[in-house]
Motif scaffolding. Sequence first.
Motif, PDB file in Angstrom:
ATOM      1  N   ALA A  58       0.653  -1.566  -0.226  1.00 50.94           N
ATOM      2  CA  ALA A  58       0.047   0.012   0.138  1.00 50.94           C
ATOM      3  C   ALA A  58       0.981   1.187  -0.246  1.00 50.94           C
ATOM      4  O   ALA A  58       0.473   2.553   0.462  1.00 50.94           O
ATOM      5  CB  ALA A  58      -0.723   0.130   0.890  1.00 50.94           C
ATOM      6  N   GLN A  78      -2.781   3.913   2.340  1.00 46.77           N
ATOM      7  CA  GLN A  78      -3.770   3.065   3.254  1.00 46.77           C
ATOM      8  C   GLN A  78      -4.442   4.170   3.884  1.00 46.77           C
ATOM      9  O   GLN A  78      -4.595   4.723   4.090  1.00 46.77           O
ATOM     10  CB  GLN A  78      -3.225   3.064   5.063  1.00 46.77           C
ATOM     11  CG  GLN A  78      -2.104   1.655   4.350  1.00 46.77           C
ATOM     12  CD  GLN A  78      -0.619   1.759   4.856  1.00 46.77           C
ATOM     13  OE1 GLN A  78      -0.092   3.518   3.929  1.00 46.77           O
ATOM     14  NE2 GLN A  78       0.438   1.566   4.879  1.00 46.77           N
ATOM     15  N   THR A  81      -9.345   5.324  -1.110  1.00 45.30           N
ATOM     16  CA  THR A  81     -10.235   3.881  -1.834  1.00 45.30           C
ATOM     17  C   THR A  81      -9.746   4.726  -3.017  1.00 45.30           C
ATOM     18  O   THR A  81      -8.983   5.788  -4.232  1.00 45.30           O
ATOM     19  CB  THR A  81     -11.237   4.411  -1.476  1.00 45.30           C
ATOM     20  OG1 THR A  81     -11.570   6.160  -2.188  1.00 45.30           O
ATOM     21  CG2 THR A  81     -12.313   4.401  -0.501  1.00 45.30           C
ATOM     22  N   LYS A 124      -6.052  -1.193  -5.832  1.00 44.27           N
ATOM     23  CA  LYS A 124      -6.720  -1.435  -4.526  1.00 44.27           C
ATOM     24  C   LYS A 124      -6.492  -3.163  -3.148  1.00 44.27           C
ATOM     25  O   LYS A 124      -6.785  -3.049  -2.363  1.00 44.27           O
ATOM     26  CB  LYS A 124      -8.349  -2.468  -4.973  1.00 44.27           C
ATOM     27  CG  LYS A 124      -9.446  -1.178  -5.435  1.00 44.27           C
ATOM     28  CD  LYS A 124     -10.513  -1.107  -6.800  1.00 44.27           C
ATOM     29  CE  LYS A 124     -10.760  -0.544  -7.023  1.00 44.27           C
ATOM     30  NZ  LYS A 124     -11.795  -1.255  -8.441  1.00 44.27           N
ATOM     31  N   ALA A 125      -6.182  -4.075  -4.437  1.00 42.16           N
ATOM     32  CA  ALA A 125      -5.698  -5.164  -3.553  1.00 42.16           C
ATOM     33  C   ALA A 125      -4.647  -4.912  -2.884  1.00 42.16           C
ATOM     34  O   ALA A 125      -4.580  -5.732  -1.411  1.00 42.16           O
ATOM     35  CB  ALA A 125      -5.307  -6.520  -4.298  1.00 42.16           C
ATOM     36  N   SER A 126      -3.854  -4.124  -2.449  1.00 37.59           N
ATOM     37  CA  SER A 126      -2.605  -3.804  -2.055  1.00 37.59           C
ATOM     38  C   SER A 126      -3.176  -2.933  -0.622  1.00 37.59           C
ATOM     39  O   SER A 126      -2.743  -3.737   0.473  1.00 37.59           O
ATOM     40  CB  SER A 126      -1.438  -3.287  -2.732  1.00 37.59           C
ATOM     41  OG  SER A 126      -0.465  -2.734  -1.493  1.00 37.59           O
ATOM     42  N   VAL A 127      -4.176  -2.149  -0.922  1.00 40.24           N
ATOM     43  CA  VAL A 127      -4.777  -1.066   0.535  1.00 40.24           C
ATOM     44  C   VAL A 127      -4.952  -2.531   0.789  1.00 40.24           C
ATOM     45  O   VAL A 127      -5.709  -1.870   2.638  1.00 40.24           O
ATOM     46  CB  VAL A 127      -5.179  -0.179  -0.321  1.00 40.24           C
ATOM     47  CG1 VAL A 127      -6.188   0.718   1.119  1.00 40.24           C
ATOM     48  CG2 VAL A 127      -4.521   0.852  -0.993  1.00 40.24           C
ATOM     49  N   LYS A 128      -6.213  -2.774   0.644  1.00 35.30           N
ATOM     50  CA  LYS A 128      -7.399  -3.647   1.271  1.00 35.30           C
ATOM     51  C   LYS A 128      -6.645  -4.623   2.522  1.00 35.30           C
ATOM     52  O   LYS A 128      -6.836  -5.204   3.550  1.00 35.30           O
ATOM     53  CB  LYS A 128      -7.917  -5.095   0.322  1.00 35.30           C
ATOM     54  CG  LYS A 128      -9.073  -5.925   0.827  1.00 35.30           C
ATOM     55  CD  LYS A 128      -9.581  -6.766   0.144  1.00 35.30           C
ATOM     56  CE  LYS A 128     -11.158  -6.900   0.659  1.00 35.30           C
ATOM     57  NZ  LYS A 128     -11.537  -7.870  -0.288  1.00 35.30           N
ATOM     58  N   LYS A 129      -5.242  -4.906   2.122  1.00 31.13           N
ATOM     59  CA  LYS A 129      -4.135  -5.625   2.586  1.00 31.13           C
ATOM     60  C   LYS A 129      -4.453  -5.348   4.643  1.00 31.13           C
ATOM     61  O   LYS A 129      -3.576  -5.611   5.344  1.00 31.13           O
ATOM     62  CB  LYS A 129      -3.115  -6.330   2.331  1.00 31.13           C
ATOM     63  CG  LYS A 129      -2.500  -7.240   1.040  1.00 31.13           C
ATOM     64  CD  LYS A 129      -1.401  -7.250   1.098  1.00 31.13           C
ATOM     65  CE  LYS A 129      -0.912  -7.367  -0.473  1.00 31.13           C
ATOM     66  NZ  LYS A 129       0.078  -7.208  -1.073  1.00 31.13           N
ATOM     67  N   TRP A 130      -4.370  -3.454   4.329  1.00 35.72           N
ATOM     68  CA  TRP A 130      -4.146  -2.872   5.504  1.00 35.72           C
ATOM     69  C   TRP A 130      -5.285  -3.062   5.890  1.00 35.72           C
ATOM     70  O   TRP A 130      -5.630  -1.460   5.664  1.00 35.72           O
ATOM     71  CB  TRP A 130      -2.613  -1.926   5.112  1.00 35.72           C
ATOM     72  CG  TRP A 130      -1.612  -2.545   4.790  1.00 35.72           C
ATOM     73  CD1 TRP A 130      -1.175  -2.778   3.722  1.00 35.72           C
ATOM     74  CD2 TRP A 130      -0.485  -2.829   5.425  1.00 35.72           C
ATOM     75  NE1 TRP A 130      -0.200  -2.766   3.301  1.00 35.72           N
ATOM     76  CE2 TRP A 130       0.594  -2.939   4.587  1.00 35.72           C
ATOM     77  CE3 TRP A 130      -0.209  -2.567   6.829  1.00 35.72           C
ATOM     78  CZ2 TRP A 130       1.806  -3.662   4.662  1.00 35.72           C
ATOM     79  CZ3 TRP A 130       0.863  -3.378   7.573  1.00 35.72           C
ATOM     80  CH2 TRP A 130       2.377  -3.715   6.589  1.00 35.72           C
ATOM     81  N   LEU A 131      -5.292  -2.784   7.349  1.00 37.53           N
ATOM     82  CA  LEU A 131      -6.471  -2.356   8.096  1.00 37.53           C
ATOM     83  C   LEU A 131      -6.191  -1.172   8.501  1.00 37.53           C
ATOM     84  O   LEU A 131      -5.479  -0.791   8.981  1.00 37.53           O
ATOM     85  CB  LEU A 131      -6.593  -3.174   9.677  1.00 37.53           C
ATOM     86  CG  LEU A 131      -7.656  -4.578   8.784  1.00 37.53           C
ATOM     87  CD1 LEU A 131      -7.268  -5.175  10.913  1.00 37.53           C
ATOM     88  CD2 LEU A 131      -8.348  -4.520   8.844  1.00 37.53           C
ATOM     89  N   HIS A 135      -8.776  -0.124  13.378  1.00 38.66           N
ATOM     90  CA  HIS A 135      -9.980  -1.149  13.195  1.00 38.66           C
ATOM     91  C   HIS A 135      -8.168  -2.124  14.224  1.00 38.66           C
ATOM     92  O   HIS A 135      -9.085  -3.120  14.729  1.00 38.66           O
ATOM     93  CB  HIS A 135     -10.258  -1.148  12.188  1.00 38.66           C
ATOM     94  CG  HIS A 135     -11.218  -0.864  11.630  1.00 38.66           C
ATOM     95  ND1 HIS A 135     -11.435  -0.308   9.748  1.00 38.66           N
ATOM     96  CD2 HIS A 135     -11.745  -0.608  12.512  1.00 38.66           C
ATOM     97  CE1 HIS A 135     -12.268   0.263  10.046  1.00 38.66           C
ATOM     98  NE2 HIS A 135     -13.407   0.342  11.160  1.00 38.66           N
TER      99      HIS A 135
END
Length: 150
Positions: A58, A78, A81, A124-131, A135
């Motif tokens: 990310a 991080q 969107t 999108k996939a790279s950012v999704k890995k990071w909460l 959270h």
Amino acid sequence: MEKAILPITQDHVWVDVTRHNSNLPPLAVKSPDCLGLLHKMDRSKDMWVQHYCILKDACLYLYSGIRATHAQGGLYLQGYTVREQPHGSKKSTIELKPPSDEFKTFYLCAENPAENKRWMAAIKASVKKWLPLHHALQNHINRPPEEARM
């Protein structure tokens, strides 16, 4: 106390890793999520500037070219969107929208629509890995005690 310290320690490790990666040539970054040419809108000059880019965890590292010795800069994505959006004369750009107004929105554009889609999927996939941090902290605090785990 341990629960409060752990995320901070991990955050410092992440910062150290991104700092280390930014000092590497682009092809020396191990296991990138995506790599290739992207144009980034430079609002101060109102023009698109080409960069060789490496996406890893990310973070988008921006290089002057494939033979550069280190990154010129990076975008920590991080919580951002990602969506396709027209911008100026470009019909299809990648809009990176921050989680809050205190951060900047970025516009990127690849050489063609297929490359735009490849980059959007990878970001999108790279950012999704990071909460988001809040959270991660909440998940860490709410986890069951060690003795209750199997």
